[in-house]
Enzyme design. Sequence first.
Site, PDB file in Angstrom:
ATOM      1  CB  SER A 169      -4.430  85.751  64.994  1.00  0.00           C
ATOM      2  OG  SER A 169      -5.111  84.553  64.697  1.00  0.00           O
ATOM      3  CB  CYS A 176     -10.436  82.805  72.008  1.00  0.00           C
ATOM      4  SG  CYS A 176     -11.923  83.105  71.024  1.00  0.00           S
ATOM      5  N   GLY A 184     -10.570  97.590  68.216  1.00  0.00           N
ATOM      6  CA  GLY A 184     -10.623  98.879  67.539  1.00  0.00           C
ATOM      7  C   GLY A 184     -10.106  99.989  68.439  1.00  0.00           C
ATOM      8  N   GLY A 188      -5.148  94.848  64.095  1.00  0.00           N
ATOM      9  CA  GLY A 188      -6.297  93.946  64.032  1.00  0.00           C
ATOM     10  C   GLY A 188      -7.490  94.552  63.328  1.00  0.00           C
TER      11      GLY A 188
END
Lengths: 304, 244
Positions: free
Chosen positions: A21, A131, A218, A266
């Site tokens: 997402s 989040c 990452g 992602g």
Amino acid sequence: MGRLSVNLCGIELSNPIIPASGTFGYGHEFAALYDINCLGTFSMKGTTRQPRFGNPTPRIAEAPAGMLNAVGLQNPGVDAVIAEELPRLAKVFHKPVIANVSGFSVEEYAEVSAKLAAQPQVGWLEVNISCPNVHGGGMSFGTEPAAAAEVTRAVRNVTDKPLILKLSPNVTDIVSIARACEGAGADALSLINTVLALRIDLKTRRPVLANVTGGLSGPAVFPLALRMVWQVSRAVKIPVIGLGGVSSAEDAVEMMLAGATAVQIGAANLKDPFACPNILRALPGVLDRLGVNNIRDIIGGAHG
Amino acid sequence: MRQRVFTIIENSPLTDRVSLLRLRGDCSEIQRPGQFVDLALPGFFLRRPFSVCDWTGDELRLVYEQAGQGTARLRDLPAGEKLDLLTGLGNGFDLSRAGDTPLLVGGGSGVSPLLGLARRLRKQGVQPRVILGFGRVEELFLTEDFYRLGLTPTVTTEDGSFGIRGLVTAAMDVPHSFLYACGPLGMLRAVSEKSPAPGQLSLDARMGCGFGACMGCSIRTVNGPKRVCKDGPVFDKEELLWDD
């Protein structure tokens, strides 16, 4: 079932590769580049009750082997997602999709989840209680077991569809949060969301991001994510979706050996828009080299 | 958008802070001036977006300004080095709206995409007026390339060391059918307010992906949120909201 297929909460995925997402929008940018039906599924942009512009810019910063983002859940709101995005998606994607839900109150999580779960295209709900880039919601539900359980229960009450809780790494004990979600009715867990981080501009001596802090993702976070997937998958009986810095077919296999049933991709999508099809193309060869017939046989394989 | 490997033909300084990068590769995806490419740099995670300065056949010209560690690394890359590019990104300028007397206004590194625009306007038989703004004479670049197109750019410098003293707005009292501008946000706003004509402005932004996926470069417009990378970088001047 093909050699790459896995079962995620009773729904078969043709492969375990799932764009995460917030890195794949509602699919259209990538559907213009390749047939996104090659994916196991994907997780749509995090959706809230009201439209949100998100945080001021800059929202993005470079990091060693990764990036920071503080987008702040920009999305058109659940009603626009249902009225506009899902019909558009139906033209290019013919598999069940994961609807990612965010909220600022337990009621909002339940309301948005109920609306999205009612859509036939939605196969799973992924509830984002992690989040790091919004205030007064988001991660605050995911850093404390009781609050995580409360959100889980509230969403559980409005849907029978598979319910995935997306967990934050910004906690002292992710296992206790995972257990609380499992106990409250979650069908699966996805982890990790981004790691709370900071960059400072040497010239201005101010934080690079307008939001000050952002979420690191990452390759930099891959070993951290792997460790958490390992810990959580040992502690719960429900499936775990592993994410955090996965950039190659080898990373995906490693994540599954740590205990992941499926793998989300992602930041890699943002660096290389063809990251997912490239991983999918490489996976069979990696399995061959490792002497693995079916990818599902390696799930949790490192636990012995 | 396409992902293509380009080879560096030339990477040389134009000024202290600005360099020219000439690349060889497949430019077929670049359709309009004002589009950009997103360049992967060895040792860095995020790609770096650069406006297309100009392109002909299989040669792509970029102009980049020293901004941080990424562009410092880029400056060190020698000819022959291969680079991974996403090309043909963004919308670019709309040439069909130029009219008979378009005005091109560029400030600093914002001068770069106006060269490709000017060349294509000339090909359409249009003679644009060009204003190029710099801080001081040592910072001038690309001005002779506009002359080579048969144009006579008006140059402004803030310290008056070359051309008209002041900002680009000091040279804007010329009638024009349409405004094309690229430069810092403050300049774009001033230019936009000064021009009575309709126009298009090319925005700069810190981007994540460069192709519309991450929402890293969103701006508010009169038509709702827009992504500079995908819905722009060129926006109608009437569409932008300045008080943000």
